[in-house]
Design an enzyme around this catalytic site. Structure first.
Site, PDB file in Angstrom:
ATOM      1  N   LYS A   1       2.619  10.675   8.017  1.00 47.12           N
ATOM      2  CA  LYS A   1       1.869  10.292   9.233  1.00 47.12           C
ATOM      3  C   LYS A   1       2.311  11.049  10.490  1.00 47.12           C
ATOM      4  CE  LYS A   1      -0.741   6.561   7.594  1.00 47.12           C
ATOM      5  NZ  LYS A   1      -0.431   5.587   6.553  1.00 47.12           N
TER       6      LYS A   1
ATOM      7  N   PHE B   1       0.859  -1.184   0.000  1.00 45.88           N
ATOM      8  CA  PHE B   1       0.000   0.000   0.000  1.00 45.88           C
ATOM      9  C   PHE B   1       0.892   1.231   0.000  1.00 45.88           C
ATOM     10  CE2 PHE B   1      -2.279   3.565   1.765  1.00 45.88           C
ATOM     11  CZ  PHE B   1      -3.478   3.511   1.065  1.00 45.88           C
TER      12      PHE B   1
ATOM     13  N   ASP C   1       9.228   2.980   1.665  1.00 48.80           N
ATOM     14  CA  ASP C   1       8.055   3.720   2.114  1.00 48.80           C
ATOM     15  C   ASP C   1       7.922   3.511   3.621  1.00 48.80           C
ATOM     16  OD1 ASP C   1       5.577   4.679   2.789  1.00 48.80           O
ATOM     17  OD2 ASP C   1       4.538   3.849   1.040  1.00 48.80           O
TER      18      ASP C   1
END
Ligand SMILES: *Cc1c(COP(=O)(O)O)cnc(C)c1O
Length: 389
Positions: A244, A130, A215
């Protein structure tokens, strides 16, 4: 005003809305409108590593909001300069940074930089990956549930089995611009890369002249017990995406850039809000708190404690408990939605990863007493008959 009804009336419709309204947070606790306390094991999908309403983040935001909120990155600024220096000292070898406003934007920038740096088009990503929901990152995201209905996606992307060195050897060619990997797959179900795989990815990229992108949008900033998950492995990527929890909860993304990345000249990329002084001040405060409170060390110790307790839960319905630091997946033999509902009834907010994994991403400041309450609730819920949907 009825909050739930009002949101249901005006929502775009793209979120599966719960009926629980949250109005306040403090540390690892969230509070509903009636003042009931919930233990947050989801952290806004891994954003609230520092906990909610951290006074140092609130103070930095207030101070900077009354000083200067916005400034295009072509003008240097005290907060941005200080943040640049701090973030570029986190990983030796990654000594430049591009700021943006979200995870997916950091991923988009990584693909653009990989293509312009290498003059090549192809990106190799992993199955179960993802990386976000805008077109470039969606093209690297694997699961059909995110992709279906949005084709045509960006050409040049392919997916290979995760943790499979042979598949990577075959897929990476002299036309590959970059390989992108999560060090621990989050949405995909909490699967960590093996050391051999990460080392092989580095070697294969070097041999073929491709760049290695990691990532760390979910794994970054202490979550796995190190500042970045890649630091568990002795490997330096060429590009590292983060977002985040970077700015203590304010929207911000960043792309850390290694020496092999070339051709980043004025005008090739940019962002209106990227690197704004408000987000930079918040991120500077967040990184300072992460150091002062040793949040990576806390995640390592608390993760170990939580993991040991979870391993002790005796339930025939648990297939596997896995994870690293405070990024933990409990894979069940059944769908997890009813378990999450039962946990919420016991005032624990947890997340899923796909259909069959309960994912725990608590704030790294969660207390041991709160962890014990989470374990108690999980034990009750998992050891009982599967709750009805
Ligand atoms: C959350 C996430 C993203 C996307 O970040 P957004 O800020 O939602 O765009 C990308 N990659 C990983 C690994 C993530 O966990």
């Amino acid at each position: 005003m009825n909050i739930v009804e009002t949101e249901n009336k005006y929502t775009s419709g793209v979120y599966a809305k719960k009926t629980l309204t949250i109005v306040r947070g403090q540390g690892a606790s969230l509070f509903d409108a009636d003042g009931n306390e919930y233990i947050d094991c989801e952290s806004g999908h891994g954003v609230a590593n520092l906990g909610h309403a951290h006074p140092k983040i609130a103070e930095a935001i207030y101070r900077q909001a009354s000083t200067l909120i916005t400034l295009f990155e072509s003008f240097p600024n005290d907060q941005r300069a200080a943040l640049m220096e701090k973030i570029c000292n986190l990983v030796p070898g990654l000594d430049r940074v591009f700021f943006c406003n979200s995870g997916t934007e950091a991923v988009e920038a990584s693909f653009k930089f990989a293509r312009i740096s290498t003059g090549r088009k192809n990106i190799v990503a992993a199955m179960r990956a993802f990386h976000g929901r805008t077109y470039g990152s969606l093209s690297a995201t694997f699961n059909k549930k995110y992709r279906d209905g949005f084709e045509p996606l960006v050409p040049g992307f392919c997916h290979v089995a995760y943790n499979n060195i042979e598949a990577l050897e075959k897929a990476v060619t002299d036309e590959t611009a970059a390989v992108i990997l999560e060090v621990v797959q989050g949405e995909g179900g909490v699967y960590a890369a093996t050391a051999e795989y990460i080392e092989a990815a580095r070697r294969i990229c070097d041999e073929r002249g491709a760049l290695l992108i990691v990532d760390e949008i979910q794994t970054g900033f202490g979550r796995t017990g190190k500042m970045f998950a890649i630091q568990h492995y002795g490997v330096t990527p060429d590009l590292l995406t983060c977002a985040k929890s970077l700015a203590g909860g304010l929207p911000m993304g960043a792309l850390l850039i290694g020496r092999n990345v070339k051709n980043l000249t004025p005008g090739v990329h940019g962002s209106t809000f990227g690197g704004n002084p408000l987000a930079c001040a918040a991120a500077l405060a967040a990184l300072t708190v992460m150091e002062e409170e040793d949040l990576p060390g806390q995640a390592a110790a608390k993760g170990k404690y939580l993991m040991e307790k979870l391993q002790e839960i005796n339930s025939p319905d648990i297939r596997e408990v896995r994870g690293i630091g405070l990024m933990i997946g409990i894979e069940m033999k059944q769908k997890v939605a009813p378990y999450l509902k039962a946990l919420q009834e016991r005032r624990i907010i947890a997340l899923n990863a796909g259909m069959s994994v309960i994912r725990l991403l608590p704030p790294l400041v969660i207390t041991y007493e709160q962890i014990d309450r989470v374990v108690e609730a999980l034990t009750e819920v998992l050891a009982s008959e599967q709750p009805d949907e």
